[in-house]
Design an enzyme around this catalytic site. Sequence first.
Site, PDB file in Angstrom:
ATOM      1  N   ASP A   1       0.645  -1.360   0.073  1.00  0.00           N
ATOM      2  CA  ASP A   1       0.524   0.185  -0.123  1.00  0.00           C
ATOM      3  C   ASP A   1       0.890   1.191  -0.524  1.00  0.00           C
ATOM      4  O   ASP A   1       2.271   1.275   0.566  1.00  0.00           O
ATOM      5  CB  ASP A   1      -0.864  -0.243   1.307  1.00  0.00           C
TER       6      ASP A   1
ATOM      7  N   HIS B   1       1.988   3.322  -8.822  1.00  0.00           N
ATOM      8  CA  HIS B   1       1.854   2.135  -9.120  1.00  0.00           C
ATOM      9  C   HIS B   1       3.043   1.571 -10.138  1.00  0.00           C
ATOM     10  O   HIS B   1       3.159  -0.065  -9.617  1.00  0.00           O
ATOM     11  CB  HIS B   1       0.828   2.191 -10.015  1.00  0.00           C
TER      12      HIS B   1
ATOM     13  N   LEU C   1      10.791 -20.301  -5.324  1.00  0.00           N
ATOM     14  CA  LEU C   1      10.328 -19.680  -4.330  1.00  0.00           C
ATOM     15  C   LEU C   1       8.501 -19.678  -5.088  1.00  0.00           C
ATOM     16  O   LEU C   1       8.541 -19.005  -6.542  1.00  0.00           O
ATOM     17  CB  LEU C   1      10.347 -17.774  -4.357  1.00  0.00           C
TER      18      LEU C   1
END
Length: 251
Positions: free
Chosen positions: A26, A43, A137
């Site tokens: 955020d 973004h 991962l």
Amino acid sequence: MGLFSSSTKNVPEVANVPRHIAIIMDGNGRWAKKRLLPRIAGHRRGVETVRSTIKSCIGFGVEYLTLFAFSSENWRRPPEEVSLLMQLFVRALEHEVAKLHENGVRFRVIGDLTRFDKRLQELIAHGEEITRDNTRLTLTVAANYGGRWDLLQAAHRLLAAHPELATSFQEEDLTPYLSTAYAPEPDLFIRTGGEQRISNFLLWQLAYAELYFTDTLWPDFDEAALRHALASYQRRERRFGRTSDQLRENA
Ligand code: IPE
Ligand code: IPE
Ligand code: MG
């Protein structure tokens, strides 16, 4: 310790480095606003932080990284922002999936994908398919994801498969149908950007996660910031309902 096992049923093994980190990314909009840039610039910078965070997690030996990219409530944003976010998602998939694969990353997306356009759905399916056997991962991106949606879809799918369990299903019946059934529950939850809330992220799965909130905005969340979060995690005592004395006796 199987993946489906639940922290409320069994005490999981606790390692120094969290096996699974879940992050609410955020603060992109505020990062841009501070610089008098359009929100989408934040973004875009956020995608770079995603890249560096994946790299850092591999370096630290984290096995699962789950990132909240777009919530089921984010459709309420102005249509231009939603559409630019979708374009950014498409572009990131086009450019990054091959690199993820080269780095041994297994890519998964959770959320209700039916609302995305076909191109995006195809890119997601392709990314998941080519990286499915990677083991370094597991990167999960939560897109059009909501914790309540997840619980409902799990219940719907369980009852479709096992109508006889309608009035008797237990935790262990439901958890294999959660969208994160392939991963252990998150050990560490991080939210950047200063807000201290869950915003309908992994409601069930976070039952015993350690919560870490930082004012750092997502585009500024670098490896040092992640290290801080890990250091905080390492100072916690994860009791899972037991007392401190019990933990010391078992040590
Ligand atoms: C998080 O950053 C990214 C998404 C929700 C897509 P925000 O866009 O929420 O940034 P702020 O909270 O407005 O700063
Ligand atoms: C939560 O961020 C969702 C994502 C990071 C994708 P928001 O910025 O949308 O959360 P709220 O609505 O302020 O709680
Ligand atoms: Mg926000």
